[in-house]
Every structure is written in C-alpha cells, then in structure tokens.
Design a protein around this motif. Structure first.
Motif, PDB file in Angstrom:
ATOM      1  N   ARG A  76      -0.526  -3.645 -21.951  1.00  0.00           N
ATOM      2  CA  ARG A  76       0.463  -4.496 -21.306  1.00  0.00           C
ATOM      3  C   ARG A  76       1.872  -4.022 -21.620  1.00  0.00           C
ATOM      4  N   TRP A  79       2.542  -1.007 -19.697  1.00  0.00           N
ATOM      5  CA  TRP A  79       2.738  -1.344 -18.289  1.00  0.00           C
ATOM      6  C   TRP A  79       4.163  -1.831 -18.036  1.00  0.00           C
ATOM      7  N   LEU A  80       4.639  -2.726 -18.918  1.00  0.00           N
ATOM      8  CA  LEU A  80       5.985  -3.274 -18.747  1.00  0.00           C
ATOM      9  C   LEU A  80       7.042  -2.184 -18.861  1.00  0.00           C
ATOM     10  N   ARG A  81       6.832  -1.250 -19.776  1.00  0.00           N
ATOM     11  CA  ARG A  81       7.859  -0.245 -19.996  1.00  0.00           C
ATOM     12  C   ARG A  81       7.944   0.757 -18.864  1.00  0.00           C
ATOM     13  N   ASP A  84       6.304  -2.390 -13.208  1.00  0.00           N
ATOM     14  CA  ASP A  84       6.688  -3.774 -13.060  1.00  0.00           C
ATOM     15  C   ASP A  84       5.604  -4.451 -12.220  1.00  0.00           C
ATOM     16  N   TRP A  85       5.393  -5.735 -12.455  1.00  0.00           N
ATOM     17  CA  TRP A  85       4.332  -6.423 -11.712  1.00  0.00           C
ATOM     18  C   TRP A  85       4.581  -6.387 -10.217  1.00  0.00           C
ATOM     19  N   ARG A 133      16.652  -6.676  -6.953  1.00  0.00           N
ATOM     20  CA  ARG A 133      16.945  -7.928  -7.633  1.00  0.00           C
ATOM     21  C   ARG A 133      16.028  -9.032  -7.147  1.00  0.00           C
ATOM     22  N   ASN A 136      12.159  -8.680  -8.382  1.00  0.00           N
ATOM     23  CA  ASN A 136      11.893  -8.663  -9.811  1.00  0.00           C
ATOM     24  C   ASN A 136      12.373  -9.968 -10.452  1.00  0.00           C
ATOM     25  N   PRO A 137      11.461 -10.823 -10.900  1.00  0.00           N
ATOM     26  CA  PRO A 137      11.873 -12.132 -11.395  1.00  0.00           C
ATOM     27  C   PRO A 137      12.794 -12.046 -12.612  1.00  0.00           C
ATOM     28  N   ASN A 138      12.636 -10.979 -13.357  1.00  0.00           N
ATOM     29  CA  ASN A 138      13.360 -10.865 -14.621  1.00  0.00           C
ATOM     30  C   ASN A 138      14.637 -10.043 -14.467  1.00  0.00           C
ATOM     31  N   VAL A 142      17.025  -7.899 -17.295  1.00  0.00           N
ATOM     32  CA  VAL A 142      16.852  -6.448 -17.388  1.00  0.00           C
ATOM     33  C   VAL A 142      18.151  -5.720 -17.052  1.00  0.00           C
ATOM     34  N   ARG A 156      10.150   4.028 -13.503  1.00  0.00           N
ATOM     35  CA  ARG A 156       9.478   3.358 -12.393  1.00  0.00           C
ATOM     36  C   ARG A 156       9.233   4.308 -11.234  1.00  0.00           C
TER      37      ARG A 156
END
Lengths: 270, 264
Positions: A76, A79-81, A84-85, A133, A136-138, A142, A156
């Motif tokens: 996980r 994956w995040l690094r 992105d979901w 923007r 991507n919820p975050n 970020v 990415r």
C-alpha cells in the motif's frame, strides 16, 4: 569518530569512576556507536543487569496493554508513493478503449488502423488524471508538499506508462503490428504533455495534445475520400520505422526542456 | 554519527517574520479574493477571522504555496514564496490542513500520516516515530490503525491535524480545524495549538470568535480580501464594549469592526 573507547576506560565508566569530562567524551561516542554500547552492556555489574532486566520487563508489560500492532502493508505504501487510486478507473477506461480499437481493426481491416491512431496518445488520459486537482481527493495536501512537482509527476508518469505499455503491446500483436512503432511516439507525447503542463497545467496539456492528435489525424485519415489505402497513409506515414529517429529526437529534446522547467511544475497550474 | 540536534535546527534565523506579505493579491478562479493585503506574523498562535467569502481560505492556500499569488510580495520563513525555485525548502517546514480535507478512505490513519511525512521529505528513519507522536498528540492513538472511512467527522479532522503537524512545522496553517470537534476536543485542540505556537507560527482560520479569543495570541480580521484589524484578543473584546451585536464581548467587537469597515 576515529577510535573506539579503550577497554580500560570503558571498564572505569561502567564502574562509574571517571571524571565528568571523560564521561562526556565516552557518552558522546556511545551515542553513535552500537559496538561500544554492546561492549558496555557486557561490562555491566550484576546488580545493574538485574535492574535493567526488571525495567525491560516492566516496559514490555506496559507495552502489551496498548493496542495490538497491525502488520504493515508495504504494498500500500508503495502504491501511494508511485501512483494514486484515481488511476485505477482511468486504467480500466484506457484498456477498454484499446480493446475497442483492436475489435475495430479486426472487423474492418480495410479501414485505417484505430489502434495505430490511439496508441501514441493512450497514456495522456492517465497523466491528466494523475496530476489533476479534481480527480485526486487529497490534492490540497499533496500540492503544498516538498515532493510535489517533477518528482511526484515522474513517478506517476512511470506508473501510467507501465500500465499502458503492456496493454498496447498485446493489442499491437493482436492486430499484427510491431508495438515498437508506437512506443517512441508514446514517450514523445508524454514528454510534450509534461513540458506544456509546466505552463498550462498537465490536465489541460494532455487534453490539448491528445485531442489535437486525434482530431488532426482522424480528420486527415477518415474524412473526404473513400480510398482506404490513401486514408491509412497518414498514420502509416507518421508511424513507420523511418520516422522513429525523429520521434526519438523529439522525445529527448522535450524531456530535457521539461527537466529545465522542473521548477514550474511545483505548482499545479500556471 | 547520530546527533540529537541537527545543524539546521541551530542555524541562526535570517528573517524577521515567519510570514511576511506586502500588497499580496491572490485570485480564486477569476475573482480577486485577496486584494492588496499586508501581513507580518512571527511565532505564536494567530487567529484569522472573517465572514464567509472574506478570502480566508484563499489566503491560506496561497500561504500553503498551493496557489501562486497574483501579485505582491510573499515571504515565508524568509524565502520568496512567489518564486517556484525556493519552494522546496519552505514546503519541508510547512504544515497545512485544508478546509476540504480529502483523503483516501481505505487507508489507515497511520498509513496516511506516514504518507504525508514522506511527501514532506522527512528522513525515513524519523517517520515512524514522528507519525506515532502526531497521532498521540491529537488523541487518536487507539484508532491509529483504523481505516479513515470508519472515522467520525471529528476524528477525521483530528487525523487531518495529525498530518499537518507530523513534520513539526515552523509554519502551521489550519483552515477551519475545529469543525466537527466536540467541546471537550476543542479545549484539547486549543491546548495543542498553544503548545505548538511556542516555537512555530500557527495560523488558524475560523469563524468561531470564541476559539480565537481562547487560544490565540493575536487576531487578524479579514473582510472582502483585505485586513480590517490586527491586534490582541483583548483589543477585540475592548471594541465590543463600544457597540456591535453578538452574545459575547468578542463577538460584539467582531461585528463592530466589520460594520465600521463596511460603512467606511
């Protein structure tokens, strides 16, 4: 830190006998030297060992009353690094588009190849999503961090290319074409998107370049005359072994320019 | 060699203010939401008050280096925040809780805070400890490994505060941090920001006048993109004695100052 603490000095320190200055010197060394700490541990007198043992047990007893440790999930974090979901939904969409293109090519072999048309710009939708923007919820968190900018964008981008390239390769083999013919154009379009993105923002750059390619080539190859052989010539002429050095040179130049403009990618859009 | 204090921490300060804005303008879309604002803030807890649409969040976004100012000078911890080149070191020392705190629902609090610590380029060896400390400070220890989607609104807000403070920032920007917190948590939160304000410059945007009076050493009042008032909470209370509407002296002071500004 050139030498370790001499054994006699360490023995004296363990017994508590040296003066303050000597003790400080030894402690500064011990702070950074695991080896000397181990040796000091062996030198400790039995009463001190008993005390340390009791302290350890007391700490462990307390530690066990806390919440149970949860096993780490390195996947996980990885994956995040790197991605992105929001990329998942996009990946499904791109794969569907490529599949549709393969079916079109198989059923209408006399028409210009849709796979060839779609392949060079297939990663752009993913790039737009990865650096958008809205998707991507975050984003707010970020965007204001030290890593935001070319580093995160390149991570990415790589993830996007790794997701797309195998699908494109399989699609190419399925319709009997050499995937190498669109891998370089893919890279060139990706670099161009990043470069243009440093000025107008990556999502807009992807839309302009991807949309531009699709409309220009589609307009040139599908409209007007019914002579399929001539219509197909447009994409074929752009994507053939002879043009590959030009695509490669363009990719190299665009990448170099993107790196030079890296600072401008630190903020999302222009 | 491992040292308890790094060279960065003992380097002399080369700037007078943590936040220094002169003639700052920031656009939200096409609208000039912050217009010709002057602001100088040092260490301590500063409260940013103002009605809805006053430009508070836009100002916070510009201070968090998310949007580029349209014009004017903005210096954050001495570095020019309008130049993209100088952003990276500033951002390492920055903590930001946005008003709309988006998150990945499937991640746990710990994973999320660790991710933000990584984004802020903390040394990898310091991340697990710093994450645990941040989670402890916002009292989420027992939910540290719960997924974000399972948390209540107040807990999410606290997780947001945890990600903002994980790198022990010099500049901490909290946009509406007390939304969704119950009264007890609000009191705890005030204690936490007072503690953080001892070393850092903490800017808290809110429209709860009571929070500001209770926790802040300094109040900034904004309306229509400009600064209406900057002073001590006691000054705000004193203005409330002369007029205005509201239940408490501070609220009366707030409305009085806004009325004065709008009629001027």
């Amino acid at each position: 830190m050139t030498a370790h603490v001499p054994p006699p000095a360490l023995v004296a320190y363990a017994a508590g006998s040296p003066d303050d200055a000597a003790a400080w010197t030894i402690e500064v060394h011990l702070e950074g030297c695991a080896e000397c700490r181990d040796r000091l541990g062996e030198l400790a007198a039995p009463p001190l060992r008993a005390l340390l043992g009791d302290a350890r047990e007391a700490i462990l007893a307390q530690a066990r009353t806390g919440p149970r440790p949860v096993p780490r999930r390195p996947l996980r974090r990885w994956w995040l690094r790197w991605t992105d979901w929001s990329l998942l939904a996009w990946a499904a969409m791109t794969c569907t588009a490529i599949l549709a293109a393969v079916l079109l090519d198989r059923n209408y072999p006399e028409q210009p190849s849709t796979v060839l048309l779609l392949a060079p710009v297939a990663p752009l939708a993913g790039l737009a999503v990865a650096w958008s923007r809205r998707a991507n919820p975050n984003w707010e968190v970020v965007a204001g961090t030290a890593r935001a900018g070319l580093e995160l964008l390149l991570r990415r981008t790589l993830a996007v290319l790794l997701l797309v390239a195998p699908v494109l390769a399989v699609a190419g083999l399925a319709v009997g074409r050499n995937p190498a013919l669109w891998l370089l154009p893919c890279l060139t379009f990706t670099a161009a998107t990043l470069l243009l993105g440093s000025r107008v923002g990556v999502p807009l750059a992807a839309a302009v370049l991807g949309g531009g390619w699709l409309t220009a080539v589609a307009a040139a190859s599908f409209t007007g005359d019914a002579d399929a052989a001539r219509a197909a010539a447009v994409t074929e002429a752009l994507l053939r072994p002879a043009t590959m050095p030009a695509w490669a040179a363009a990719a190299a130049v665009l990448t170099a320019l993107t790196v030079l403009r890296a600072d401008h990618l630190r903020r999302a859009a222009g | 060699m491992v040292r308890a204090v790094s060279a960065d921490e003992v380097a002399p300060t080369r700037h007078a203010w943590r936040i220094e804005a002169v003639g700052l303008s920031v656009k939200a879309g096409r609208h000039l939401a912050v217009d010709n604002l002057g602001l100088t803030l040092g260490s301590g807890v500063h409260g940013l008050l103002g009605p809805n649409g006053a430009g508070k969040s836009t100002l916070m976004r510009a201070l968090a280096t998310v949007v580029k100012p349209h014009g004017g000078v903005l210096r954050l911890t001495g570095a020019d925040a309008t130049a993209s080149r100088e952003l990276r070191p500033v951002r390492r020392r920055l903590g930001y809780l946005p008003q709309q705190f988006g998150y990945y629902p499937r991640f746990t609090v710990r994973e999320y805070v660790e991710y933000v610590a990584w984004l802020r380029e903390m040394p990898a060896s310091a991340v697990p400890g710093a994450t645990q400390r941040a989670i402890d400070r916002v009292r989420l220890t027992d939910r540290a490994d719960a997924k974000l989607k399972s948390l209540s609104g107040g807990m999410l807000r606290r997780a947001g505060i945890a990600q903002a403070i994980v790198n022990e920032p010099d500049l901490l920007l909290l946009d509406e941090p007390t939304v969704g917190l119950d009264p007890e948590q609000r009191v705890e939160f005030r204690e936490l920001i007072r503690e953080l304000g001892a070393d850092a410059c903490v800017l808290v945007s809110t429209h709860l006048v009571e929070d500001v009076v209770a926790a802040c050493s300094d109040v900034i009042l904004m309306d229509q993109g400009t600064r209406v008032f900057q002073g001590l909470p006691a000054d705000l209370v004193r203005h409330g004695e002369t007029g205005g509407v509201g239940d408490s002296a501070a609220e009366r002071g707030y409305s009085y100052l806004l009325q004065q500004h709008r009629s001027a």
